[in-house]
Motif scaffolding. Sequence first.
Motif, PDB file in Angstrom:
ATOM      1  N   ASP A 204       0.815  -1.203   0.000  1.00  0.00           N
ATOM      2  CA  ASP A 204       0.000   0.000   0.000  1.00  0.00           C
ATOM      3  C   ASP A 204       0.854   1.261   0.000  1.00  0.00           C
ATOM      4  OD1 ASP A 204      -2.549  -1.162  -0.108  1.00  0.00           O
ATOM      5  OD2 ASP A 204      -2.369  -1.735   1.982  1.00  0.00           O
ATOM      6  N   SER A 205       1.984   1.219   0.713  1.00  0.00           N
ATOM      7  CA  SER A 205       2.842   2.401   0.701  1.00  0.00           C
ATOM      8  C   SER A 205       3.432   2.601  -0.689  1.00  0.00           C
ATOM      9  CB  SER A 205       3.933   2.292   1.755  1.00  0.00           C
ATOM     10  OG  SER A 205       4.789   1.206   1.490  1.00  0.00           O
ATOM     11  N   MET A 206       3.646   1.482  -1.420  1.00  0.00           N
ATOM     12  CA  MET A 206       4.143   1.584  -2.785  1.00  0.00           C
ATOM     13  C   MET A 206       3.086   2.232  -3.672  1.00  0.00           C
ATOM     14  SD  MET A 206       6.709   1.267  -4.543  1.00  0.00           S
ATOM     15  CE  MET A 206       7.916   0.008  -4.565  1.00  0.00           C
ATOM     16  N   ASN A 207       1.831   1.836  -3.503  1.00  0.00           N
ATOM     17  CA  ASN A 207       0.752   2.472  -4.266  1.00  0.00           C
ATOM     18  C   ASN A 207       0.649   3.947  -3.902  1.00  0.00           C
ATOM     19  OD1 ASN A 207       0.058   0.179  -5.658  1.00  0.00           O
ATOM     20  ND2 ASN A 207      -1.459  -0.465  -4.158  1.00  0.00           N
ATOM     21  N   LEU A 208       0.882   4.253  -2.622  1.00  0.00           N
ATOM     22  CA  LEU A 208       0.849   5.643  -2.190  1.00  0.00           C
ATOM     23  C   LEU A 208       1.947   6.440  -2.882  1.00  0.00           C
ATOM     24  CD1 LEU A 208      -0.167   7.933  -0.424  1.00  0.00           C
ATOM     25  CD2 LEU A 208       1.322   7.090   1.393  1.00  0.00           C
ATOM     26  N   ARG A 209       3.133   5.872  -2.970  1.00  0.00           N
ATOM     27  CA  ARG A 209       4.231   6.563  -3.668  1.00  0.00           C
ATOM     28  C   ARG A 209       3.859   6.842  -5.119  1.00  0.00           C
ATOM     29  NH1 ARG A 209       7.455   2.738  -0.690  1.00  0.00           N
ATOM     30  NH2 ARG A 209       8.589   3.822   0.948  1.00  0.00           N
ATOM     31  N   ASN A 210       3.320   5.832  -5.784  1.00  0.00           N
ATOM     32  CA  ASN A 210       2.918   5.997  -7.185  1.00  0.00           C
ATOM     33  C   ASN A 210       1.823   7.057  -7.321  1.00  0.00           C
ATOM     34  OD1 ASN A 210       4.726   4.002  -7.874  1.00  0.00           O
ATOM     35  ND2 ASN A 210       3.182   2.383  -7.939  1.00  0.00           N
ATOM     36  N   THR A 211       0.887   7.064  -6.390  1.00  0.00           N
ATOM     37  CA  THR A 211      -0.188   8.045  -6.426  1.00  0.00           C
ATOM     38  C   THR A 211       0.354   9.455  -6.230  1.00  0.00           C
ATOM     39  OG1 THR A 211      -1.769   6.415  -5.588  1.00  0.00           O
ATOM     40  CG2 THR A 211      -2.368   8.732  -5.350  1.00  0.00           C
ATOM     41  N   LEU A 212       1.290   9.604  -5.299  1.00  0.00           N
ATOM     42  CA  LEU A 212       1.870  10.926  -5.053  1.00  0.00           C
ATOM     43  C   LEU A 212       2.701  11.398  -6.235  1.00  0.00           C
ATOM     44  CD1 LEU A 212       2.818  10.603  -1.279  1.00  0.00           C
ATOM     45  CD2 LEU A 212       0.926  11.890  -2.277  1.00  0.00           C
ATOM     46  N   VAL A 213       3.405  10.479  -6.876  1.00  0.00           N
ATOM     47  CA  VAL A 213       4.165  10.838  -8.076  1.00  0.00           C
ATOM     48  C   VAL A 213       3.210  11.308  -9.175  1.00  0.00           C
ATOM     49  CG1 VAL A 213       5.548   9.881  -9.965  1.00  0.00           C
ATOM     50  CG2 VAL A 213       6.178   9.415  -7.597  1.00  0.00           C
ATOM     51  N   ALA A 214       2.118  10.588  -9.357  1.00  0.00           N
ATOM     52  CA  ALA A 214       1.130  10.970 -10.373  1.00  0.00           C
ATOM     53  C   ALA A 214       0.501  12.325 -10.031  1.00  0.00           C
ATOM     54  CB  ALA A 214       0.049   9.904 -10.493  1.00  0.00           C
ATOM     55  N   LEU A 215       0.279  12.576  -8.747  1.00  0.00           N
ATOM     56  CA  LEU A 215      -0.281  13.851  -8.316  1.00  0.00           C
ATOM     57  C   LEU A 215       0.658  14.998  -8.674  1.00  0.00           C
ATOM     58  CD1 LEU A 215      -2.589  15.233  -6.673  1.00  0.00           C
ATOM     59  CD2 LEU A 215      -1.145  14.951  -4.663  1.00  0.00           C
ATOM     60  N   VAL A 216       1.942  14.810  -8.397  1.00  0.00           N
ATOM     61  CA  VAL A 216       2.939  15.839  -8.714  1.00  0.00           C
ATOM     62  C   VAL A 216       3.063  16.013 -10.223  1.00  0.00           C
ATOM     63  CG1 VAL A 216       5.398  16.412  -8.610  1.00  0.00           C
ATOM     64  CG2 VAL A 216       4.228  15.602  -6.574  1.00  0.00           C
ATOM     65  N   GLU A 217       3.041  14.924 -10.971  1.00  0.00           N
ATOM     66  CA  GLU A 217       3.123  15.014 -12.429  1.00  0.00           C
ATOM     67  C   GLU A 217       1.939  15.781 -13.000  1.00  0.00           C
ATOM     68  OE1 GLU A 217       3.472  11.031 -13.917  1.00  0.00           O
ATOM     69  OE2 GLU A 217       5.611  10.913 -13.458  1.00  0.00           O
ATOM     70  N   SER A 218       0.790  15.604 -12.378  1.00  0.00           N
ATOM     71  CA  SER A 218      -0.407  16.253 -12.901  1.00  0.00           C
ATOM     72  C   SER A 218      -0.529  17.717 -12.502  1.00  0.00           C
ATOM     73  CB  SER A 218      -1.664  15.510 -12.416  1.00  0.00           C
ATOM     74  OG  SER A 218      -1.688  14.214 -12.944  1.00  0.00           O
ATOM     75  N   PHE A 219      -0.148  18.040 -11.246  1.00  0.00           N
ATOM     76  CA  PHE A 219      -0.435  19.375 -10.735  1.00  0.00           C
ATOM     77  C   PHE A 219       0.777  20.159 -10.252  1.00  0.00           C
ATOM     78  CE2 PHE A 219      -4.376  16.944 -10.062  1.00  0.00           C
ATOM     79  CZ  PHE A 219      -5.215  17.688 -10.857  1.00  0.00           C
ATOM     80  N   GLY A 220       1.954  19.565 -10.273  1.00  0.00           N
ATOM     81  CA  GLY A 220       3.146  20.270  -9.814  1.00  0.00           C
ATOM     82  C   GLY A 220       3.421  20.018  -8.340  1.00  0.00           C
ATOM     83  N   LYS A 221       4.622  20.363  -7.905  1.00  0.00           N
ATOM     84  CA  LYS A 221       5.065  20.071  -6.536  1.00  0.00           C
ATOM     85  C   LYS A 221       4.316  20.866  -5.474  1.00  0.00           C
ATOM     86  CE  LYS A 221       9.696  18.523  -7.618  1.00  0.00           C
ATOM     87  NZ  LYS A 221      11.115  18.671  -7.386  1.00  0.00           N
ATOM     88  N   ASP A 222       3.767  22.015  -5.839  1.00  0.00           N
ATOM     89  CA  ASP A 222       3.081  22.853  -4.861  1.00  0.00           C
ATOM     90  C   ASP A 222       1.880  22.154  -4.230  1.00  0.00           C
ATOM     91  OD1 ASP A 222       4.898  24.832  -5.374  1.00  0.00           O
ATOM     92  OD2 ASP A 222       3.595  25.912  -6.768  1.00  0.00           O
ATOM     93  N   VAL A 223       1.324  21.179  -4.915  1.00  0.00           N
ATOM     94  CA  VAL A 223       0.127  20.517  -4.410  1.00  0.00           C
ATOM     95  C   VAL A 223       0.424  19.643  -3.177  1.00  0.00           C
ATOM     96  CG1 VAL A 223       0.219  18.419  -5.827  1.00  0.00           C
ATOM     97  CG2 VAL A 223      -1.981  19.372  -5.206  1.00  0.00           C
ATOM     98  N   LEU A 224       1.656  19.190  -3.022  1.00  0.00           N
ATOM     99  CA  LEU A 224       1.980  18.297  -1.896  1.00  0.00           C
ATOM    100  C   LEU A 224       1.799  18.966  -0.542  1.00  0.00           C
ATOM    101  CD1 LEU A 224       5.094  16.384  -3.255  1.00  0.00           C
ATOM    102  CD2 LEU A 224       2.762  15.535  -2.974  1.00  0.00           C
ATOM    103  N   GLY A 225       2.048  20.260  -0.465  1.00  0.00           N
ATOM    104  CA  GLY A 225       1.887  20.964   0.800  1.00  0.00           C
ATOM    105  C   GLY A 225       0.442  21.059   1.250  1.00  0.00           C
ATOM    106  N   SER A 226      -0.493  20.827   0.343  1.00  0.00           N
ATOM    107  CA  SER A 226      -1.921  20.900   0.655  1.00  0.00           C
ATOM    108  C   SER A 226      -2.591  19.537   0.589  1.00  0.00           C
ATOM    109  CB  SER A 226      -2.614  21.854  -0.321  1.00  0.00           C
ATOM    110  OG  SER A 226      -2.079  23.140  -0.191  1.00  0.00           O
ATOM    111  N   THR A 227      -1.798  18.492   0.764  1.00  0.00           N
ATOM    112  CA  THR A 227      -2.321  17.134   0.620  1.00  0.00           C
ATOM    113  C   THR A 227      -2.533  16.472   1.973  1.00  0.00           C
ATOM    114  OG1 THR A 227      -1.184  16.898  -1.498  1.00  0.00           O
ATOM    115  CG2 THR A 227      -1.865  14.872  -0.416  1.00  0.00           C
TER     116      THR A 227
END
Length: 141
Positions: free
Chosen positions: A1-24
């Motif tokens: 599950d943590s691996m899926n989480l990593r992939n999901t976070l990578v996809a999130l950054v690819e889609s919306f940029g690094k700024d989105v992580l601070g609001s996740t």
Amino acid sequence: DSMNLRNTLVALVESFGKDVLGSTVILATKADRCKEEHREKRLEKLRNAAAQKGVDQVVLWQNEDVSEEEQAMQLNRLKDALAGVPAIQTDELQDLQQRVLQRAQELCEKAAPREETVNVEVDEEYVDSREVPEEYDEEYV
């Protein structure tokens, strides 16, 4: 599950940029599927994977065998986590298409121009000049 989480976070950054992580906020919803003795270890893995990507908020959410009071507590924890991250306006998010076009433009500008000069030898052809009669223009009556 943590691996899926990593992939999901990578996809999130690819889609919306690094700024989105601070609001996740990560909502861990499969906690009730894990045995009690393995739950903390698994949650720690999820928290570590999230922290590696710069996400601090991980909220545990149990779906089964939850009383109304526990459900309300979960909801309050989620609300607190959401209140604890800065809001990001949607116009501040980078659109994937915009980033792809920007990167393509950067690569195009950096690329060396593709130009090649080729000398082609052609046998000369001579053309005989000829007279072209004038066109016949007369109005129809």
